[in-house]
Write a protein that holds these residues in place. Structure first.
Motif, PDB file in Angstrom:
ATOM      1  N   SER A  13      43.955  43.466  42.067  1.00 17.05           N
ATOM      2  CA  SER A  13      44.869  43.493  40.934  1.00 17.05           C
ATOM      3  C   SER A  13      45.779  42.282  40.900  1.00 17.05           C
ATOM      4  O   SER A  13      46.831  42.314  40.262  1.00 17.05           O
ATOM      5  N   LYS A  49      42.519  46.253  36.766  1.00 17.41           N
ATOM      6  CA  LYS A  49      43.244  47.518  36.847  1.00 17.41           C
ATOM      7  C   LYS A  49      42.737  48.379  37.990  1.00 17.41           C
ATOM      8  O   LYS A  49      43.322  49.405  38.303  1.00 17.41           O
ATOM      9  N   LEU A 106      50.258  43.849  35.530  1.00 15.96           N
ATOM     10  CA  LEU A 106      49.794  44.432  36.794  1.00 15.96           C
ATOM     11  C   LEU A 106      50.960  44.587  37.762  1.00 15.96           C
ATOM     12  O   LEU A 106      51.062  45.588  38.479  1.00 15.96           O
TER      13      LEU A 106
END
Lengths: 115, 766
Positions: free
Chosen positions: B219, B249, B305
């Motif tokens: 991520s 993700k 993120l």
């Protein structure tokens, strides 16, 4: 006898490795012969050395008479002897051929010929 | 469920054929699959939103306790819907975006396989199955990023992404094995129910670190964030997919998934909140100072993120709710914006915001929905992005610690985020018309507009009616992250409070920043120099180091001198045997010398003497003769100790050996003295150590027998089953006949080799 053989086999390994560390290619071959003999003896010794007890079955019986030497180790050693010879024959002819081409039996010189 | 995931791989396999048959419509035809999957996953929605979680299991490797089991709960269903739903738009979009590209068929294969891996990853209940899918996403995304494989940069950065994520994957594998040891099961559903056991286990800290490395690399958390913008070398539909719903993700998914069993500790909170907040700020900062369309979007993904990681770290009910809402909001607007970026490139040839301006008249529909998505990115009321951002700010203000630094970073991020949204939402569309490399003659085709239109509109719909998203899935998702039902709810209007004030302030400050964008960017030029020393530099240094080490190692180990190879082998063997003997406490205790009979003494004397002579002599003939003497004595040993057949063989072979050696070796030159005395002594030392080791090994194993010998079976069965009285012969030709066949092959090969070498020599002479 096994104990003494352990020292003899160790000595043969030492001799074989010493010869394989030499630069002369002929000595390498001698080392190989020593090594295969040493390995065969190692297997043979470790299976237990019995004298006068061949793994044979007398006629009319289905088992050997009394204790027999280990047939499996013998079969393995037998196979190894033959294969060792095959490898040796190949190696010897290969070395001879290589010598004809590069005109050297010193492995350090052989190494440098492809430069 | 199993068939749903397998179907993606099956369709991937036949995709090129479908593409050839359907031609221009291939995007729509192949889009049927993700659309059908979306509907299939939608059928789980009623059960899941009422709080159920469903486990489906198929045996896979039952002996290893590895099952192909799937877990459908709020979290995995939210991801599955995003993956399949956005996947539909991506596939149809790619059908037009890459139309006429010669590798489009292959593209479908990889993107569908990637979608299947992603679905498997988020739905898997078994840790090993999840890991397999995790690695599959790394591999397929490598192929996607490097899709333009004739471009050196695409290859380079695809490899970079692969190495970073797969490197993290290795850490993750170790981590999940430890997790399974701590949690007592490979099934997630059981581990999650055993949170306290895991948290108090002595392996908690190491497994947490390993899993975090896996999640952070995937991520793109600081300091691993550098690979993500580089992955922009991929075609735009890929970027849109990787960034909105999938790949990057996955790490966030993992953190959210494991939160009930790993979360709630001090270290979890501190690590995730700090790294997340830093990543959030780094991302938005770098986005603000980039100008490439895809670069800006990529860095804003890094920001998202980071935000998600931080929220999961904070871990309060509000924070988890915020995380899930933010996840949904981000997927919607980022998917839309990347597709818009593709339209800009496709229709106007513009890859940089500086090349764009005033395009709203040429691309009115694109502009409208791009602005809508950008408003969600900026967190402007009444879009869903606003709902998520308010909750995010609220949970930061209520965080269980580090409130000061988290708030500071969150406010700065909010301000810069507004500026970035303005760059995306205003710059290309308003102002004076800038000459673009291509002049757009028409609006983008429907296949390419469908994604931005639907996704951006959903952002508005969920914003106006947050209850729709809330009751539908966001609440259930937050509940599965928390591991218990969640009380919080989503609302557009929370009243006048601190988050609202921060939002309003960031709107104004961000707007000002956008107004002065050019100056601000110039003032930040020093960042380029600083980036020289960033983590990416470390990556390239590491890769250079790897090459250097392997060159060095090849030089040292593969030096071409046989004797050094032999030394290495001997030293390794002796070392390993020595260590093992120490570890297992091998001792030579039962050695007792028996009295030797005279013939035995003679045999040993001959063996030793011929061995020494073979080594020491300077005459080749002497050496060969000594070998012969040694060989025949060995034959004598075989005969004396009950091995008649072996003895016979040895005599025959030894005879042949001596003849062969005499014939061939005498065509070679005589021995030369090639090494110095010191070298000889060194070699003798090595040889003696090796020989001594063999002796010790033999002595220590002489009386040991760990298992019953199988020889007894041969002895008993030789006559009844093998119909032979010579047991050795029966073993060779019957019980172990295959070994003998192998032996014959070796001999045949050697014979062919010998023959070939002799024949070629004959031809040379001719």
């Amino acid at each position: 006898m096994e104990v003494v053989m352990a020292f003899v086999v160790g000595g043969m390994y030492a001799a074989a490795i010493y010869m394989m560390l030499r630069r002369s290619i002929v000595k390498l071959v001698i080392g190989l012969v020593l090594l295969s003999n040493a390995a065969n003896l190692l297997i043979f010794t470790l299976a237990g050395m019995k004298s006068g007890a061949p793994p044979l079955i007398p006629p009319g019986m289905s088992m050997p008479d009394g204790a027999a030497a280990d047939p499996l180790a013998q079969a393995v050693v037998l196979t190894a002897i033959v294969i060792g010879f095959g490898v040796l024959a190949f190696a010897v002819v290969l070395i001879h051929r290589a010598y004809e081409v590069v005109k050297a039996d010193d492995m350090d010189q052989m190494k440098d010929t492809d430069r | 469920m199993l068939y749903a995931i397998l179907s993606t791989f099956l369709v991937a396999a036949i995709a090129p054929a479908v593409h050839r048959v359907t031609g221009r419509a291939s995007g729509w035809v192949l889009g049927i699959l993700p659309a059908a999957l979306f509907l299939y996953f939608l059928s789980f929605l009623p059960a899941v939103s009422s709080g159920e979680s469903i486990v489906l299991s198929w045996p896979w490797l039952p002996g290893l306790d590895i099952h192909l089991s799937f877990l459908v709960d709020g979290l995995s269903l939210l991801f599955a819907l995003l993956i399949s739903g956005i996947g539909f738009f991506i596939v149809t979009y790619a059908g037009r975006y890459l139309e006429g590209h010669r590798d489009l068929g292959r593209f479908y294969v990889i993107i569908l396989a990637f979608m299947g891996s992603m679905l498997g990853l988020v739905l898997a209940d078994n840790l090993i199955a999840m890991f397999v899918f995790w690695e599959l996403t790394s591999i397929t995304s490598y192929l996607l990023i490097g899709y333009n494989h004739e471009n050196a940069d695409a290859r380079k950065y695809a490899l970079q992404g692969l190495i970073v994520t797969v490197g993290g994957g290795l850490a993750l594998l170790a981590g999940i094995v430890m997790l399974a040891m701590a949690g007592g099961s490979y099934e997630l559903s059981e581990i999650l129910a055993n949170g306290d056991v895991v948290r108090e286990h002595s392996l908690y800290l190491p497994l947490l670190i390993l899993i975090l490395i896996g999640a952070f690399t995937k991520s793109a958390q600081v300091p691993f964030h550098f690979w993500l913008p580089r992955a922009m070398a991929a075609p735009t539909p890929v970027s849109a997919y990787l960034h909105s719903a999938t790949m990057v993700k996955a790490g966030v998914y993992l953190l959210a998934r494991l939160n009930p069993s790993l979360g709630g500790t001090e270290i979890w909170f501190t690590t995730l909140a700090l790294f997340g907040a830093l990543t959030m700020f780094t991302g938005v900062f770098l986005a603000f100072r980039s100008t490439g369309v895809k670069q800006v979007l990529a860095y804003s993904t890094v920001m998202a993120l980071g935000t998600l990681t931080m929220l999961i770290g904070i871990g309060t009910e509000t924070a988890l709710m915020a995380a899930m809402a933010f996840l949904l909001a981000h997927s919607l607007y980022k998917g839309a914006l990347f597709m818009v970026a593709g339209i800009l490139d496709h229709e106007a040839g513009a890859k940089d915001f500086l090349q764009t301006g005033g395009l709203r008249t040429a691309l009115p529909v694109t502009a409208a929905f791009a602005i809508l998505a950008a408003l969600s990115l900026g967190g402007v009321i009444p879009l869903f992005g606003f709902v998520a951002k308010e909750l995010m700010l609220e949970s930061v203000l209520e965080a269980p610690g580090l409130v000061g630094i988290l708030t500071l970073l969150a406010v700065l991020t909010a301000i810069l985020g507004v500026a970035v949204a303005a760059i995306v939402g205003i710059r290309p569309w308003f102002g004076s018309r800038v000459e673009t490399p291509k002049t757009p003659h028409h609006e983008a085709p429907p296949a390419m507009l469908a994604g931005p239109v639907v996704l951006a509109s959903l952002g508005l719909i969920f914003g106006l009616g947050p209850g729709l998203a809330d009751e539908g899935l966001v609440n259930a998702a937050a509940a599965s992250v928390q591991g218990a039902p969640v009380d919080a709810y989503l609302a557009l209007w929370h009243g006048v409070n601190w988050p609202l004030a921060i939002s309003a302030f960031s709107l104004i400050a961000g707007g000002l920043l956008y107004w002065r964008w050019e100056q601000a960017r110039r003032a930040l030029a020093w960042v380029d120099q600083a980036a020289e020393y960033g983590p990416e530099k470390g990556y390239f240094k590491m890769m250079d180091g790897l090459v250097w080490i392997s060159e060095w190692q090849t030089r040292v180990l593969q030096n071409g001198y046989l004797r050094y190879y032999v030394i290495v082998i001997v030293a390794m063997t002796a070392g390993l045997v020595g260590v093992t003997a120490q570890l297992f406490d091998v001792s030579v205790s039962a050695v007792h010398f028996e009295r030797l009979q005279i013939h035995e003494m003679a045999i040993i004397a001959i063996l030793v003497a011929s061995m020494l002579f073979a080594v020491l002599t300077r005459s080749r003939l002497g050496a060969v003769a000594a070998l012969g003497s040694l060989g025949f004595t060995v034959a004598l040993v075989y005969v004396l100790y009950s091995a008649a057949d072996v003895g016979i063989t040895q005599v025959l072979v030894e005879t042949l050996t001596v003849i062969l050696l005499v014939l061939v070796l005498f065509r070679l030159p005589g021995f030369l003295s090639l090494s110095s005395t010191a070298l000889r002594l060194r070699d003798a030392g090595i040889a003696l150590v090796a020989g001594g080791m063999i002796t010790l090994l033999m002595l220590s194993t002489l009386d040991a027998r760990l298992f019953d010998s199988i020889s007894q079976y041969f002895i008993e069965e030789s006559e009844p089953s093998g119909y032979g009285r010579n047991i050795v012969n029966v073993v060779l030709v019957d019980f172990r006949a295959l070994d003998t066949l192998g032996e014959i092959f070796v001999l045949a090969l050697a014979a062919i080799g010998v023959y070939a070498m002799i024949r070629f020599r004959a031809e040379d002479r001719r």
